[in-house]
Design a protein around this motif. Structure first.
Motif, PDB file in Angstrom:
ATOM      1  N   ALA A   1     -10.507  47.557  97.512  1.00 36.44           N
ATOM      2  CA  ALA A   1     -11.892  47.479  97.040  1.00 36.44           C
ATOM      3  C   ALA A   1     -12.856  47.625  98.203  1.00 36.44           C
ATOM      4  O   ALA A   1     -13.879  48.305  98.099  1.00 36.44           O
ATOM      5  CB  ALA A   1     -12.125  46.151  96.323  1.00 36.44           C
TER       6      ALA A   1
ATOM      7  N   ALA B   1     -12.852  51.247  99.235  1.00 38.77           N
ATOM      8  CA  ALA B   1     -13.621  52.036  98.263  1.00 38.77           C
ATOM      9  C   ALA B   1     -15.117  51.801  98.430  1.00 38.77           C
ATOM     10  O   ALA B   1     -15.924  52.739  98.343  1.00 38.77           O
ATOM     11  CB  ALA B   1     -13.181  51.687  96.849  1.00 38.77           C
ATOM     12  N   ASN B   2     -15.473  50.542  98.709  1.00 39.05           N
ATOM     13  CA  ASN B   2     -16.882  50.217  98.966  1.00 39.05           C
ATOM     14  C   ASN B   2     -17.405  50.963 100.177  1.00 39.05           C
ATOM     15  O   ASN B   2     -18.513  51.514 100.148  1.00 39.05           O
ATOM     16  CB  ASN B   2     -17.019  48.707  99.234  1.00 39.05           C
TER      17      ASN B   2
ATOM     18  N   ALA C   1     -17.822  54.511  99.409  1.00 38.06           N
ATOM     19  CA  ALA C   1     -19.022  54.710  98.590  1.00 38.06           C
ATOM     20  C   ALA C   1     -20.272  54.737  99.458  1.00 38.06           C
ATOM     21  O   ALA C   1     -21.170  55.569  99.256  1.00 38.06           O
ATOM     22  CB  ALA C   1     -19.124  53.588  97.557  1.00 38.06           C
TER      23      ALA C   1
ATOM     24  N   ARG D   1     -13.821  44.324  91.369  1.00 37.80           N
ATOM     25  CA  ARG D   1     -14.606  44.798  92.524  1.00 37.80           C
ATOM     26  C   ARG D   1     -14.203  46.224  92.890  1.00 37.80           C
ATOM     27  O   ARG D   1     -15.054  47.054  93.194  1.00 37.80           O
ATOM     28  CB  ARG D   1     -14.337  43.895  93.736  1.00 37.80           C
ATOM     29  N   LEU D   2     -12.867  46.447  92.838  1.00 39.12           N
ATOM     30  CA  LEU D   2     -12.371  47.788  93.171  1.00 39.12           C
ATOM     31  C   LEU D   2     -12.960  48.806  92.198  1.00 39.12           C
ATOM     32  O   LEU D   2     -13.443  49.871  92.594  1.00 39.12           O
ATOM     33  CB  LEU D   2     -10.837  47.800  93.106  1.00 39.12           C
TER      34      LEU D   2
ATOM     35  N   ALA E   1     -16.588  49.374  92.914  1.00 43.37           N
ATOM     36  CA  ALA E   1     -16.763  50.143  94.157  1.00 43.37           C
ATOM     37  C   ALA E   1     -16.499  51.623  93.897  1.00 43.37           C
ATOM     38  O   ALA E   1     -17.221  52.500  94.385  1.00 43.37           O
ATOM     39  CB  ALA E   1     -15.828  49.611  95.230  1.00 43.37           C
ATOM     40  N   MET E   2     -15.467  51.874  93.087  1.00 44.25           N
ATOM     41  CA  MET E   2     -15.135  53.272  92.807  1.00 44.25           C
ATOM     42  C   MET E   2     -16.187  53.924  91.911  1.00 44.25           C
ATOM     43  O   MET E   2     -16.470  55.112  92.033  1.00 44.25           O
ATOM     44  CB  MET E   2     -13.733  53.361  92.198  1.00 44.25           C
TER      45      MET E   2
ATOM     46  N   ALA F   1     -19.197  53.247  92.080  1.00 41.08           N
ATOM     47  CA  ALA F   1     -20.378  53.438  92.908  1.00 41.08           C
ATOM     48  C   ALA F   1     -20.291  54.697  93.771  1.00 41.08           C
ATOM     49  O   ALA F   1     -21.294  55.140  94.321  1.00 41.08           O
ATOM     50  CB  ALA F   1     -20.588  52.219  93.807  1.00 41.08           C
ATOM     51  N   VAL F   2     -19.072  55.212  93.899  1.00 39.18           N
ATOM     52  CA  VAL F   2     -18.913  56.406  94.724  1.00 39.18           C
ATOM     53  C   VAL F   2     -19.726  57.553  94.099  1.00 39.18           C
ATOM     54  O   VAL F   2     -19.687  57.746  92.881  1.00 39.18           O
ATOM     55  CB  VAL F   2     -17.418  56.800  94.824  1.00 39.18           C
TER      56      VAL F   2
END
Lengths: 120, 313
Positions: free
Chosen positions: A102, A105-106, A109, B120-121, B124-125, B127-128
């Motif tokens: 996570a 990935a954050n 992003a 959360r993961l 977050a993904m 949000a990409v």
């Protein structure tokens, strides 16, 4: 603390001593309540007190004889607690992996957002 | 298209596996943990009660004999040595810790933590940036959010399944290895509590016999005190002392009955632990009954020892 009494199992009669003393104690207690005079009661009471002391010492010694076994078990419990702690850590580690994913990935992003602003 | 089918199949498989886990096992092990905590605490209270009663017997004796023998601090001694008592308390604490750790591992805490992290993961993904990064992460899976959702759901399901499988295996192994120590602890505690006072054919040893002897002594000493002070006590004080004697007889009976119940609870704890590995099966009816009974008995025993503590205050 009651003074420890040696309680050798191999001595004939030792096994019977507590029972004999207990019988005597019970009879003295019965005699106390049955006694007709205060004087007789006090005499019986003094003897019952002495026997009560002996019985308590014998009983404490019998319990004390098992203390070593408790200590042995205590020693065997510690690795189990450690083992369960390790199992919990192992599962926590798996959760941490997802957490790291996570976080990655954050981070991606954020980089992507910044890159998108530059490239568009 | 092919990727979507594979993803869909994988997700379905993971969800099916996750559904195979036993969510009731955690509750059962938690109930067992509660039963162990109660039984351990009650066993400690039983030793405390005998010790406290032993002190009371010594004090009653000193009071009854004060005029002739006076007071000497040496007359007050504990029944059991600190080492003997501590060895038992450490084992009981160890047993409690074992049950607590089992309950922690089987509890929802780690699963909830996993849910938080996969959520959360997923966020977050999501949000990409769609146009820039999703092409690189899922170039063949399409550009829709449902792929991201599917991916994180699969990660979550896989995590649940992995955690459940690992803890089931680990917990089952530990329970199996703990059976012998638990059985030994219970056997020792049963011996410590000992036979009923006056039981035929067995040596008069153990907490039940000790407590009975102490109560007999206290009754005798208090009676001696009343007799020696019959002229000094006013009628109300005398009545209260005599009432206290009668109350002691009832307390003695309750205390012995509680120790007997304690002994049965310890035996039942052993039996319940032997059934504990069945916590993962669909219908461990016997385990559920044993655990419920153990908790109910534990609460009753605990109530008696609390009442004794309140009497002391």
């Amino acid at each position: 603390m009651n003074e420890p009494m040696s309680a050798p199992d191999d001595q004939a009669g030792w096994q019977e001593l507590p029972s004999a003393l207990q019988d005597l104690y019970n009879q003295l207690i019965a005699a106390y309540w049955a006694a007709a005079t205060d004087e007789a009661r006090d005499k019986v009471r003094a003897r019952a007190e002495a026997i009560s002391d002996l019985l308590s010492k014998i009983n404490a010694a019998a319990l004390s004889k098992r203390t070593g076994q408790y200590k042995q078990i205590q020693a065997s419990l510690a690795p189990m607690a450690k083992e369960l702690g390790e199992l919990k850590d192992e599962i926590d580690h798996l959760i941490r992996n997802v957490k790291v994913a996570a976080q990655v990935a954050n981070a991606i992003a954020k980089v992507a957002e910044a890159a998108a602003k530059v490239l568009t | 298209m092919q990727t979507k089918i594979v993803l869909g199949f994988g997700l379905g498989l993971l969800l099916t596996l996750a559904a195979c886990t036993s969510p009731e096992a955690g509750k059962r092990i938690d109930a067992f943990s509660q039963a162990v905590a109660l039984t351990s605490a009650n066993t400690k209270s039983a030793f405390d009660a005998v010790e406290s009663n032993y002190r009371e017997a010594q004090v009653a004796r000193i009071v009854a004999n004060y005029d002739d023998q006076g007071f000497n601090p040496e007359l007050i001694k504990p029944f059991l040595s600190t080492a003997d008592l501590e060895a038992r308390l450490l084992v009981l604490n160890g047993l409690q810790e074992y049950a607590l750790r089992l309950s922690e591992i089987m509890g929802d805490q780690q699963m909830n933590a996993l849910d938080v992290e996969t959520d959360r993961l997923g966020r977050a993904m999501q949000a990409v940036n769609e146009d820039f990064v999703k092409d690189r992460f899922f170039p063949k899976a399409g550009r829709h959010d449902r792929e991201v959702n599917g991916f994180t759901t699969a990660i979550n399901a896989l995590g649940h399944w992995l955690i459940d499988a690992r803890r089931q295996r680990g917990v089952k192994q530990t329970i199996a290895r703990m059976q012998e120590p638990v059985s030994n602890i219970c056997q020792l505690l049963v011996l410590d509590i000992g036979p009923a006072p006056g039981a035929e054919g067995v040596p008069p040893a153990g907490l039940r016999v000790q407590l009975s002897n102490q109560y007999k002594l206290i009754l005798m000493e208090q009676d001696a005190f009343i007799r020696k002070n019959k002229g000094a006590l006013d009628p109300i004080a005398r009545r209260n002392e005599i009432r206290a004697l009668a109350a002691l007889v009832t307390e003695q009976q309750k205390a012995d009955a509680t120790l007997q119940a304690m002994q049965q609870a310890v035996q039942q704890l052993n039996e319940t632990h032997a059934q504990l590995a069945r916590a993962f099966s669909k219908k461990p009816a016997h385990l559920d009954v044993l655990t419920r009974q153990l908790v109910a008995d534990g609460k009753r025993i605990s109530a008696f020892y609390r009442s004794l503590e309140n009497n002391d205050k």
